[in-house]
Design a protein around this motif. Structure first.
Motif, PDB file in Angstrom:
ATOM      1  N   LEU A 255      -0.224  -1.133  -1.658  1.00  0.00           N
ATOM      2  CA  LEU A 255      -1.072  -0.400  -2.603  1.00  0.00           C
ATOM      3  C   LEU A 255      -2.439  -1.060  -2.730  1.00  0.00           C
ATOM      4  O   LEU A 255      -3.469  -0.365  -2.760  1.00  0.00           O
ATOM      5  CB  LEU A 255      -0.376  -0.342  -3.972  1.00  0.00           C
ATOM      6  CG  LEU A 255       0.878   0.538  -4.061  1.00  0.00           C
ATOM      7  CD1 LEU A 255       1.514   0.415  -5.438  1.00  0.00           C
ATOM      8  CD2 LEU A 255       0.530   2.002  -3.786  1.00  0.00           C
ATOM      9  N   GLN A 256      -2.403  -2.368  -2.794  1.00  0.00           N
ATOM     10  CA  GLN A 256      -3.678  -3.067  -2.892  1.00  0.00           C
ATOM     11  C   GLN A 256      -4.515  -2.865  -1.631  1.00  0.00           C
ATOM     12  O   GLN A 256      -5.737  -2.673  -1.710  1.00  0.00           O
ATOM     13  CB  GLN A 256      -3.430  -4.554  -3.135  1.00  0.00           C
ATOM     14  CG  GLN A 256      -2.874  -4.872  -4.520  1.00  0.00           C
ATOM     15  CD  GLN A 256      -2.617  -6.347  -4.706  1.00  0.00           C
ATOM     16  OE1 GLN A 256      -2.713  -7.130  -3.771  1.00  0.00           O
ATOM     17  NE2 GLN A 256      -2.283  -6.744  -5.932  1.00  0.00           N
ATOM     18  N   ARG A 258      -4.276  -0.260   0.414  1.00  0.00           N
ATOM     19  CA  ARG A 258      -4.773   1.120   0.393  1.00  0.00           C
ATOM     20  C   ARG A 258      -5.932   1.259  -0.578  1.00  0.00           C
ATOM     21  O   ARG A 258      -6.954   1.903  -0.278  1.00  0.00           O
ATOM     22  CB  ARG A 258      -3.632   2.063   0.011  1.00  0.00           C
ATOM     23  CG  ARG A 258      -4.038   3.540   0.011  1.00  0.00           C
ATOM     24  CD  ARG A 258      -2.832   4.421  -0.259  1.00  0.00           C
ATOM     25  NE  ARG A 258      -2.244   4.143  -1.548  1.00  0.00           N
ATOM     26  CZ  ARG A 258      -2.693   4.645  -2.709  1.00  0.00           C
ATOM     27  NH1 ARG A 258      -3.757   5.433  -2.711  1.00  0.00           N
ATOM     28  NH2 ARG A 258      -2.097   4.361  -3.840  1.00  0.00           N
ATOM     29  N   ARG A 259      -5.776   0.674  -1.774  1.00  0.00           N
ATOM     30  CA  ARG A 259      -6.861   0.758  -2.753  1.00  0.00           C
ATOM     31  C   ARG A 259      -8.109   0.042  -2.248  1.00  0.00           C
ATOM     32  O   ARG A 259      -9.235   0.529  -2.453  1.00  0.00           O
ATOM     33  CB  ARG A 259      -6.407   0.154  -4.076  1.00  0.00           C
ATOM     34  CG  ARG A 259      -5.336   0.972  -4.781  1.00  0.00           C
ATOM     35  CD  ARG A 259      -4.817   0.261  -6.005  1.00  0.00           C
ATOM     36  NE  ARG A 259      -3.766   1.028  -6.666  1.00  0.00           N
ATOM     37  CZ  ARG A 259      -3.042   0.581  -7.695  1.00  0.00           C
ATOM     38  NH1 ARG A 259      -3.273  -0.645  -8.170  1.00  0.00           N
ATOM     39  NH2 ARG A 259      -2.109   1.344  -8.243  1.00  0.00           N
ATOM     40  N   GLU A 262      -9.575   2.340   0.288  1.00  0.00           N
ATOM     41  CA  GLU A 262     -10.251   3.442  -0.401  1.00  0.00           C
ATOM     42  C   GLU A 262     -11.554   2.962  -1.038  1.00  0.00           C
ATOM     43  O   GLU A 262     -12.589   3.647  -0.965  1.00  0.00           O
ATOM     44  CB  GLU A 262      -9.321   4.031  -1.454  1.00  0.00           C
ATOM     45  CG  GLU A 262      -8.113   4.775  -0.878  1.00  0.00           C
ATOM     46  CD  GLU A 262      -7.187   5.276  -1.964  1.00  0.00           C
ATOM     47  OE1 GLU A 262      -7.440   4.928  -3.141  1.00  0.00           O
ATOM     48  OE2 GLU A 262      -6.216   6.000  -1.647  1.00  0.00           O
ATOM     49  N   ALA A 263     -11.468   1.784  -1.665  1.00  0.00           N
ATOM     50  CA  ALA A 263     -12.691   1.246  -2.261  1.00  0.00           C
ATOM     51  C   ALA A 263     -13.744   0.959  -1.196  1.00  0.00           C
ATOM     52  O   ALA A 263     -14.938   1.213  -1.401  1.00  0.00           O
ATOM     53  CB  ALA A 263     -12.360  -0.035  -3.040  1.00  0.00           C
ATOM     54  N   GLU A 266     -15.109   4.267  -0.076  1.00  0.00           N
ATOM     55  CA  GLU A 266     -16.002   4.774  -1.117  1.00  0.00           C
ATOM     56  C   GLU A 266     -17.314   4.002  -1.123  1.00  0.00           C
ATOM     57  O   GLU A 266     -18.401   4.597  -1.255  1.00  0.00           O
ATOM     58  CB  GLU A 266     -15.311   4.650  -2.487  1.00  0.00           C
ATOM     59  CG  GLU A 266     -16.130   5.177  -3.657  1.00  0.00           C
ATOM     60  CD  GLU A 266     -16.353   6.671  -3.582  1.00  0.00           C
ATOM     61  OE1 GLU A 266     -17.293   7.164  -4.231  1.00  0.00           O
ATOM     62  OE2 GLU A 266     -15.581   7.357  -2.861  1.00  0.00           O
TER      63      GLU A 266
END
Length: 441
Positions: A255-256, A258-259, A262-263, A266
């Motif tokens: 999750l980290q 992926r985040r 994503e970050a 972005e």
């Protein structure tokens, strides 16, 4: 005689300072910290001294024994089965191994100390440790047989605390007495019960199971430190928990990740937008700069034209000023020259007149006769060009008027010749005059 007295005194002092401390040391014995001294008298009485301090003993009349009041640490290695049952009530015991450390010590009362001296400390030290190990291990096995697997692995049990008895349940106090002695045992029991409720269930059961056996030996149970509880179920649960923790950690890491991705995406998108906006801004600024540069060039051209016009105007003004100054200077010079000539002419005429007045008519006529060769052509030319019209209005005749006019012309020419040629002027200078002009009569 005097020497003998000194010797006696020295012997007495030696006895006093040497024998008395020995006697006192024999009657008063040190009791070190962590020890208990039991002194038994001939009549059967026993006095217990707890260190640090001193014990009163009389040689040949008392018997003393020293006991250790330090805590005794006993290591326990207990293997047995728990009291687990399944959902149908069928026993399903689980084999467990408990590694613990129990701490016991000599009791605080005189009765327990006497019992420990007679039953426990009377044994050899290896037997003492073996006795305590067997006693505590048997109590631990009984405790394990009474507990379930989960109770052994639970941190603490927290049963509801027992409340103190109500005040109405206590016996009524008579006037003049206090309720403190009545409440003290209840408070003590409540504190003991709270301590047991807050302790580990295995330690509570072992304490209750071995209290009587330890009391029979004159000892008390202080605490039980459970080091390790091992079982296959616990190991399986541990591996399962480790696997779950690892899985959770991997999930959290994923999750980290992926985040973070994503970050990052972005951030890259934001950076791309910012770069695009920056390029657009740069292009717009370049266009504005080009326009400003064109306007600047136009302004410079206008400025140069204006400067050229201003330069030409200034040059024209300078030329006009220079011409004006030159014309003014020339006019002033001409005026000065004219004024100078006029002044010189006037001065010459004045000096000629003065010379003539000083020389008389004879000098003038002499000069006329002297200059006659020069004057004759001029007079003839003047008379030839003169157009004489004689109008007689003063009573004279025409011949007389004509003769007078001719004489006037001759005088004028004569004076002009005298002035221009310097004949008369030179003569006037020789006589102290500087004028070159004669008055016309």
């Amino acid at each position: 005689m005097a020497l003998t007295s000194y010797v006696v005194i020295a012997i007495v002092l030696g006895v006093v300072f040497g024998l008395i401390p020995a006697i006192v040391a024999a009657f008063l014995r040190n009791v070190e910290a962590g020890t208990i001294r039991m002194v038994s008298w001939l009549h059967g009485g026993t006095v217990i001294y707890r260190g640090p301090g001193k014990s009163k003993e009389i040689p040949l009349l008392t018997t003393g024994t020293t006991l250790s009041s330090k805590v005794i640490n006993v290591d326990l290695d207990i293997t047995d089965q728990t009291a687990d049952v399944d959902e149908t009530g069928t026993p399903r015991p689980i084999k467990v191994r408990v590694l613990a450390s129990a701490i016991v010590s000599v009791g605080d009362t005189d009765a327990l100390i006497k019992t420990a001296a007679n039953r426990f400390f009377a044994k050899p030290e290896p037997d003492q440790v073996s006795t305590l190990t067997d006693l505590l291990s048997s109590s631990g096995r009984r405790a394990i047989n009474l507990l379930t697997h989960d109770q052994l692995f639970s941190a603490k049990t927290a049963p509801a605390p027992r409340a103190l008895p109500a005040t109405s349940a206590l016996p009524a106090a008579t006037p003049g007495t206090s309720l403190t002695p009545l409440l003290a045992p209840a408070a003590t029991m409540q504190a003991m019960q709270a301590a047991e409720d807050d302790d580990d269930p295995l330690a509570v059961i072992i304490r209750k199971a071995c209290s009587r056996e330890l009391t029979d030996l004159g000892l008390i149970f202080n605490s039980l430190n459970i080091k390790v509880v091992q079982s296959e179920v616990a190991e399986a649960r541990r591996r399962q928990s480790a696997a779950e923790a690892q899985a959770n950690a991997e999930i959290v890491a994923a999750l980290q990740t992926r985040r973070a991705r994503e970050a990052q995406l972005e951030a890259e998108r934001v950076i791309s937008d910012r770069q695009r906006e920056l390029e657009q801004t740069r292009a717009s600024n370049a266009a504005l700069i080009a326009q400003a540069e064109a306007k600047k060039q136009d302004a410079l051209a206008v400025q140069r034209t204006s400067e050229l016009d201003a330069t030409q105007i200034a040059q024209a003004r300078a030329d006009a000023e220079r011409v004006r100054i030159e014309a003014q200077a020339a006019a002033e010079a001409e005026a000065i020259r004219i004024r100078t000539v006029a002044a010189a002419t006037a001065e010459s005429i004045e000096k000629v007149n003065a010379a003539i007045q000083a020389g008389g008519e004879s000098y003038f006529r002499y000069r006329q006769v002297e200059m006659l060769p020069q004057l004759a052509p001029a007079i003839a030319s003047a008379l030839a060009e003169a157009k004489l019209v004689t109008i007689a209005s003063d009573g004279r005749g025409a011949p007389e008027a004509t003769t007078g006019n001719i004489a006037g012309v001759i005088q004028t020419v004569l004076a002009a010749q005298l002035v221009t040629r310097g004949g008369l002027l030179d003569g006037a200078v020789e006589n102290g005059a500087s004028s070159s002009r004669l008055p016309v009569r």
